[in-house]
Design a protein around this motif. Structure first.
Motif, PDB file in Angstrom:
ATOM      1  N   LEU A 167       0.833  -1.206   0.000  1.00  0.00           N
ATOM      2  CA  LEU A 167       0.000   0.000   0.000  1.00  0.00           C
ATOM      3  C   LEU A 167       0.867   1.255   0.000  1.00  0.00           C
ATOM      4  O   LEU A 167       0.584   2.223  -0.710  1.00  0.00           O
ATOM      5  CB  LEU A 167      -0.937  -0.007   1.200  1.00  0.00           C
ATOM      6  N   PHE A 168       1.949   1.228   0.753  1.00  0.00           N
ATOM      7  CA  PHE A 168       2.870   2.354   0.790  1.00  0.00           C
ATOM      8  C   PHE A 168       3.544   2.559  -0.567  1.00  0.00           C
ATOM      9  O   PHE A 168       3.776   3.699  -0.981  1.00  0.00           O
ATOM     10  CB  PHE A 168       3.905   2.139   1.896  1.00  0.00           C
TER      11      PHE A 168
ATOM     12  N   LEU B 296       8.851   1.820  -6.576  1.00  0.00           N
ATOM     13  CA  LEU B 296       8.866   0.520  -7.241  1.00  0.00           C
ATOM     14  C   LEU B 296       7.974  -0.463  -6.484  1.00  0.00           C
ATOM     15  O   LEU B 296       8.134  -0.643  -5.277  1.00  0.00           O
ATOM     16  CB  LEU B 296      10.310   0.011  -7.302  1.00  0.00           C
ATOM     17  N   LEU B 297       7.034  -1.067  -7.166  1.00  0.00           N
ATOM     18  CA  LEU B 297       6.076  -1.960  -6.522  1.00  0.00           C
ATOM     19  C   LEU B 297       6.800  -3.171  -5.940  1.00  0.00           C
ATOM     20  O   LEU B 297       7.466  -3.913  -6.648  1.00  0.00           O
ATOM     21  CB  LEU B 297       5.011  -2.414  -7.519  1.00  0.00           C
ATOM     22  N   GLY B 298       6.689  -3.328  -4.638  1.00  0.00           N
ATOM     23  CA  GLY B 298       7.311  -4.430  -3.940  1.00  0.00           C
ATOM     24  C   GLY B 298       8.532  -4.025  -3.139  1.00  0.00           C
ATOM     25  O   GLY B 298       8.968  -4.761  -2.259  1.00  0.00           O
ATOM     26  N   GLN B 299       9.090  -2.849  -3.412  1.00  0.00           N
ATOM     27  CA  GLN B 299      10.291  -2.419  -2.687  1.00  0.00           C
ATOM     28  C   GLN B 299       9.986  -2.207  -1.208  1.00  0.00           C
ATOM     29  O   GLN B 299      10.653  -2.769  -0.344  1.00  0.00           O
ATOM     30  CB  GLN B 299      10.844  -1.139  -3.292  1.00  0.00           C
TER      31      GLN B 299
ATOM     32  N   SER C 264      17.296  -0.309   1.091  1.00  0.00           N
ATOM     33  CA  SER C 264      16.474   0.517   0.212  1.00  0.00           C
ATOM     34  C   SER C 264      17.334   1.240  -0.827  1.00  0.00           C
ATOM     35  O   SER C 264      16.983   1.287  -2.013  1.00  0.00           O
ATOM     36  CB  SER C 264      15.690   1.529   1.042  1.00  0.00           C
ATOM     37  N   LEU C 265      18.437   1.817  -0.386  1.00  0.00           N
ATOM     38  CA  LEU C 265      19.329   2.510  -1.324  1.00  0.00           C
ATOM     39  C   LEU C 265      19.959   1.543  -2.318  1.00  0.00           C
ATOM     40  O   LEU C 265      20.165   1.886  -3.487  1.00  0.00           O
ATOM     41  CB  LEU C 265      20.413   3.263  -0.555  1.00  0.00           C
TER      42      LEU C 265
END
Length: 161
Positions: free
Chosen positions: A64-65, A72-75, A117-118
């Motif tokens: 959702l975030f 990016l979807l799933g990150q 994340s980076l």
């Protein structure tokens, strides 16, 4: 007084409110220091009520975030589910530490999460590491005692168990 609450609604509302804080338009000088509201809220609920907030909750909150932030979807789903996993793994220890010690662990943990994340962003959109990323992690750790106190107050007021 309120009857004993199962807590699903309260947990969902606090996660929703933290997402709203994350996507709200902030001035640039405040956006640099913006803590990870949603991630900190998810970590709190994973520590406080591990039988209610699972890794699946972290994954769905992350999806959702992702949709809300346009990333990016799933990150964030990967990041939030990883945070839930480690919070679940260490919740019995984290609950017994004083809040300042929890902040120290949150600092190290969010630093690792930010590096993940980076690393993911570096391959997709070629984002470079700047001091601002470190400031966000540091400010998140500094804000942890306040988030902990507010969410604990909400949990106790609504008798979420």
């Amino acid at each position: 007084m309120h009857a004993k609450s199962s807590g699903g609604t309260i947990i969902g509302l606090t996660l929703f409110f933290s997402m709203a804080l994350s996507i709200a338009p902030w001035p640039d000088h405040l956006a640099i220091l913006m803590p990870s509201w949603t991630l900190l809220t998810l970590i709190y609920w994973s520590i406080a009520l591990p039988h209610k907030v699972s890794i699946l909750t972290g994954f769905s909150t992350g999806l959702l975030f992702d949709v809300l932030t346009g990333s990016l979807l799933g990150q964030n789903a990967l990041i939030f589910s990883t945070a839930s996993f480690f919070s679940h793994s260490l919740y019995s220890r984290l609950r017994n530490y004083p809040v300042w010690q929890q902040s120290t662990l949150i600092l190290m943990f969010l630093g690792c999460i930010k590096l993940l994340s980076l690393w993911l962003n570096h391959f997709i959109v070629h984002i470079e590491y700047t001091y601002q990323h470190g400031l966000q992690v540091l400010f998140s750790a500094l804000v942890w005692p306040a988030i902990f106190a507010v969410l604990r107050l909400i949990r106790r007021h609504f008798k979420v168990q």
